[in-house]
Design a protein around this motif. Structure first.
Motif, short mmCIF file in Angstrom:
data_model
loop_
_atom_site.label_atom_id
_atom_site.label_comp_id
_atom_site.label_asym_id
_atom_site.label_seq_id
_atom_site.Cartn_x
_atom_site.Cartn_y
_atom_site.Cartn_z
N HIS A 57 1.03 6.29 -7.18
CA HIS A 57 -0.35 6.60 -7.55
C HIS A 57 -0.92 5.53 -8.50
O HIS A 57 -1.57 5.85 -9.50
CB HIS A 57 -0.43 7.99 -8.20
CG HIS A 57 0.16 9.07 -7.35
ND1 HIS A 57 -0.43 9.53 -6.18
CD2 HIS A 57 1.32 9.77 -7.48
CE1 HIS A 57 0.33 10.46 -5.64
NE2 HIS A 57 1.39 10.63 -6.41
N ARG A 90 0.83 -1.21 0.00
CA ARG A 90 0.00 0.00 0.00
C ARG A 90 0.87 1.26 0.00
O ARG A 90 0.56 2.24 -0.69
CB ARG A 90 -0.96 -0.01 1.20
CG ARG A 90 -2.05 -1.07 1.09
CD ARG A 90 -3.14 -0.84 2.13
NE ARG A 90 -2.67 -1.07 3.49
CZ ARG A 90 -2.71 -2.25 4.10
NH1 ARG A 90 -3.17 -3.32 3.47
NH2 ARG A 90 -2.30 -2.37 5.35
N ALA A 110 0.99 4.06 -3.04
CA ALA A 110 0.77 5.48 -2.81
C ALA A 110 1.89 6.32 -3.41
O ALA A 110 1.66 7.42 -3.91
CB ALA A 110 0.64 5.75 -1.32
#
Length: 247
Positions: free
Chosen positions: A161, A154, A158
């Motif tokens: 993107h 995760r 991030a």
């Protein structure tokens, strides 16, 4: 006063590329700290074994050893095998003190290494567009260890993107091929896989094979003997060495 010896302890593999990578990481660690005695050892399946390395160090006069486990997850090897061999070493040598540090683990700093390996793979495959990523790791029967990989995935997603899912080469779903196919069913056609493995071997090879069969556009090489990993080894060693200082 001589500094404690440093032993980097890997699980071991029958694949000679794995042992070569572990030895290269030990060499990189020596380059960063030429004042330290640094040795590579293996729990099984490769030489030199841990006890052989410790016996040699003791014969040369070392009575303090810091062991840095070259493991990326807190599975069985970290929780059972490493403490067992450390205790066996101290039982074999009455005056020897051995401290095992935290495992190498899944440091956020390793994402930079992961990115570099993936960029190399994308250049090699002439890929210029991505719409999803898969973070491939070894997998464990320990759900907490697998959750740590999912958390890192995760964080990585991030950064870029992009949607990212963790996949595993053994012990837990999904496999890399399943993860790639799931993205493709969503209409994503440019899925790359990054290998969160320390060294080449059967599991990374199998993960790559399944990913490519499922349509992945590129699969990166494992992390390897990168200076970032060597710096983490030395950070772990520093803590272990302090723990050996008498209070």
């Amino acid at each position: 006063m001589t500094a404690p010896a440093l032993v980097t302890l890997a699980h071991g593999s029958r694949d000679p590329r794995s042992a070569a990578t572990v030895e290269a990481l030990a060499a990189e660690t020596r380059r960063l700290r030429p004042d330290l005695r640094v040795e590579a050892a293996f729990l099984e399946l490769a030489e030199p074994g841990f006890h052989a390395v410790v016996d040699r160090l003791v014969a040369e006069g070392h009575d303090e050893v810091v062991v840095v486990p070259l493991l990326l997850n807190e599975g069985y090897h970290a929780k059972v095998d490493v403490p067992r061999v450390v205790q066996e070493a101290m039982d074999r040598h009455a005056r020897l003190q051995v401290r095992a540090t935290r495992i190498l683990g899944l440091e956020p700093a390793f994402l930079g290494v992961l990115d570099a390996r993936l960029r190399d793979a994308l250049r090699g495959a002439r890929v210029r567009e991505l719409d999803a990523l898969v973070l491939a790791a070894s997998g464990s029967s320990d759900t907490v260890a697998n959750q740590a990989v999912a958390r890192l995935a995760r964080v990585w997603g991030a950064r870029h993107h992009l949607p990212v899912v963790a996949a595993f080469a053994s012990s837990a779903p999904p496999a890399t091929g399943e993860a790639v196919r799931a993205f493709r069913r969503e209409g994503r056609r440019h899925v790359a896989v990054a290998s969160m493995f320390l060294a080449p071997g059967f599991l990374p090879d199998r993960a790559a094979e399944l990913a490519l069969e499922a349509g992945a556009v590129a699969v990166s090489e494992p992390l390897g003997a990168d200076p970032e990993l060597a710096r983490t080894v030395l950070a772990r060693y520093a803590v272990g060495a302090v723990e050996l200082v008498p209070v």
